[in-house]
Design an enzyme around this catalytic site. Sequence first.
Site, PDB file in Angstrom:
ATOM      1  N   LYS A 173      47.160  36.605  29.728  1.00  0.00           N
ATOM      2  CA  LYS A 173      48.504  36.478  30.299  1.00  0.00           C
ATOM      3  C   LYS A 173      48.387  36.507  31.822  1.00  0.00           C
ATOM      4  O   LYS A 173      48.207  37.557  32.430  1.00  0.00           O
ATOM      5  CB  LYS A 173      49.409  37.629  29.844  1.00  0.00           C
ATOM      6  CG  LYS A 173      50.831  37.510  30.408  1.00  0.00           C
ATOM      7  CD  LYS A 173      51.321  38.856  30.846  1.00  0.00           C
ATOM      8  CE  LYS A 173      52.331  38.912  31.949  1.00  0.00           C
ATOM      9  NZ  LYS A 173      52.495  37.913  32.941  1.00  0.00           N
TER      10      LYS A 173
ATOM     11  N   SER B 135      49.818  46.470  39.884  1.00  0.00           N
ATOM     12  CA  SER B 135      50.272  47.666  40.595  1.00  0.00           C
ATOM     13  C   SER B 135      49.916  48.933  39.820  1.00  0.00           C
ATOM     14  O   SER B 135      49.730  48.912  38.601  1.00  0.00           O
ATOM     15  CB  SER B 135      51.783  47.608  40.788  1.00  0.00           C
ATOM     16  OG  SER B 135      52.423  47.787  39.536  1.00  0.00           O
TER      17      SER B 135
ATOM     18  N   GLY C  67      50.224  49.625  35.885  1.00  0.00           N
ATOM     19  CA  GLY C  67      48.960  50.061  35.276  1.00  0.00           C
ATOM     20  C   GLY C  67      49.149  51.289  34.403  1.00  0.00           C
ATOM     21  O   GLY C  67      48.573  51.386  33.317  1.00  0.00           O
TER      22      GLY C  67
ATOM     23  N   GLU D 256      42.693  47.912  37.346  1.00  0.00           N
ATOM     24  CA  GLU D 256      42.435  47.788  38.786  1.00  0.00           C
ATOM     25  C   GLU D 256      43.787  47.726  39.467  1.00  0.00           C
ATOM     26  O   GLU D 256      44.563  46.814  39.208  1.00  0.00           O
ATOM     27  CB  GLU D 256      41.627  46.522  39.092  1.00  0.00           C
ATOM     28  CG  GLU D 256      40.175  46.606  38.663  1.00  0.00           C
ATOM     29  CD  GLU D 256      39.433  47.761  39.311  1.00  0.00           C
ATOM     30  OE1 GLU D 256      39.843  48.212  40.407  1.00  0.00           O
ATOM     31  OE2 GLU D 256      38.454  48.232  38.723  1.00  0.00           O
TER      32      GLU D 256
ATOM     33  N   GLN E 257      58.510  39.871  47.431  1.00  0.00           N
ATOM     34  CA  GLN E 257      57.456  40.525  48.209  1.00  0.00           C
ATOM     35  C   GLN E 257      57.842  40.581  49.690  1.00  0.00           C
ATOM     36  O   GLN E 257      57.600  41.573  50.370  1.00  0.00           O
ATOM     37  CB  GLN E 257      56.126  39.784  48.014  1.00  0.00           C
ATOM     38  CG  GLN E 257      54.950  40.412  48.727  1.00  0.00           C
ATOM     39  CD  GLN E 257      54.656  41.842  48.260  1.00  0.00           C
ATOM     40  OE1 GLN E 257      54.549  42.109  47.081  1.00  0.00           O
ATOM     41  NE2 GLN E 257      54.552  42.773  49.210  1.00  0.00           N
TER      42      GLN E 257
HETATM   43  C1  UN1 Z   1      38.341  40.837  47.395  1.00  0.00           C
HETATM   44  O1  UN1 Z   1      38.776  41.545  48.298  1.00  0.00           O
HETATM   45  O2  UN1 Z   1      37.475  39.948  47.611  1.00  0.00           O
HETATM   46  O3  UN1 Z   1      43.580  42.315  43.598  1.00  0.00           O
HETATM   47  C2  UN1 Z   1      38.762  40.954  45.987  1.00  0.00           C
HETATM   48  C3  UN1 Z   1      42.750  42.479  44.475  1.00  0.00           C
HETATM   49  C4  UN1 Z   1      41.348  42.819  44.059  1.00  0.00           C
HETATM   50  C5  UN1 Z   1      40.377  41.792  44.375  1.00  0.00           C
HETATM   51  C6  UN1 Z   1      39.941  41.822  45.787  1.00  0.00           C
HETATM   52  N1  UN1 Z   1      41.358  43.117  42.644  1.00  0.00           N
HETATM   53  O4  UN1 Z   1      43.060  42.364  45.652  1.00  0.00           O
END
Ligand code: UN1
Length: 480
Positions: A174, A228, A232, A249, A330
Amino acid sequence: MNMEVKRNLIAGQWVEGSGSRVNENPSDKSDPVGSFASATADQVNDAVSAAKKAFTAWSRTSPQVRSDILDKAGNEVIARKEELGKQLSREEGKTLPEGIGEATRAGQVLKWFAGEALRIHGDKMSGLRPGTEVEVTREGLGVVGIITPWNFPIAIPAWKVAPALAFGNTVVLKPADLVPASAWSLVDILQRAGLPEGVLNLTMGSGSVVGNALINHKDVSAVTFTGSTKTGKTVAEACVKRLARVQLEMGGKNPMVVLDDADLDIAVEASFQGAFGSTGQRCTASSRLIVQQGIHDKFVAAMVERLKKAKIDNALEPGAEIGPVVDQRQLDQDLEYIGIAQKEGAKLAWGGELLNRKTQGFYLNCALFTETNNNMRISREEVFGPVANVIRVKDYDEALSVANDTEYGLVGGICTTSLKHATHFKRNIEAGMTMVNLPTAGVDYFVPFGGRKNSSYGSREQGELAREFFTVVKTAYTRP
Ligand code: UN1
């Protein structure tokens, strides 16, 4: 408008959704990027069923088959990097060189995991009981749900989908509702590279419908999410409740420390790129610039000079260094934080105003705040835009303690010519990644990516450690 609607991929068929959504170009609102079908919750269930059905055969294919498909797809992505990069820049707003760079990275990721498919080795040893042997091997998990954000429309789908497939999992992807075009192209490329039906499914649409159905589905063995911290936590709760594996992440409030002994040019360029590259819309962005008092004024003056020269424009305009903000929502958030910082007493040293360009888009001048402290909201909350603040500190020890005084822990940077301070910082920064004399953003695709505290949860993405999330260990005992 008469636009072909790009469909979802379920069980090897491209299918219509309950409606469709037009993808807007943030650099030019009069330029629609494409129209994309919105999947229903029932279609997510169909996609999960298809993935579940495809898993047994896929997880037992020769690794060469999986490797060849990933490699072939990687080659096509790289061969089409200009076109895919342009599409990405049109849908997300990062500049064309950044868009092409990201498409290239996605291709490299696919090719790297093509190699990983051939390196799924285990251990074998003697058991305690005479003559017995023990093997420790890794297997695919089953159906993996993948939820990706809008700020890396092709690289993040690639670095989650590629290891999932390499290790024999099947996938329901998704992508972010704002940027489905890049993910659609990636799925189309992978599918044509030879994936059997049901191995990779694409369900586009909103988090509340598609994301929700995916994270709560009993047959989704694992969910990997980038987005976010707030969302998350919702994803984690849903997964933990049904004991599914989860990898998150999330946000960052990444510090860039600049010490008195730094090379000023390096510090300014690293801070500029780290804070404002990709319009500051990266979880790895350097949003807190923690600067020692002896270099503070020179650093601020040089940053302002650099920002005066920054070319903020349509992402496709030759020479543009910084593109627009991704959308109105944003932009509103960025402007709100610029207001909050001013109310808190921060000094706006540069920027922060809306800009007019030849095309109608969400153009915001990079904002640099000074006279801030680490307790202000601008220092504690992730803005996710071209907004950074400078915090003055007296010495290295104070810099390190301010750097670590945050609920996030993705990446920490330092600019210094002191080996002693660089070494100490690398050891003591409470972050998953650390950079010396380099921007905090911009990472290599073949090493682990991830953070601590509220930035990440679960095992690392990318590089060899990606296998931790995408495989499950089996310990086999044999009496021959
Ligand atoms: C990067 O800085 O090259 O969502 C990658 C993001 C990270 C990826 C950053 N998961 O900004």
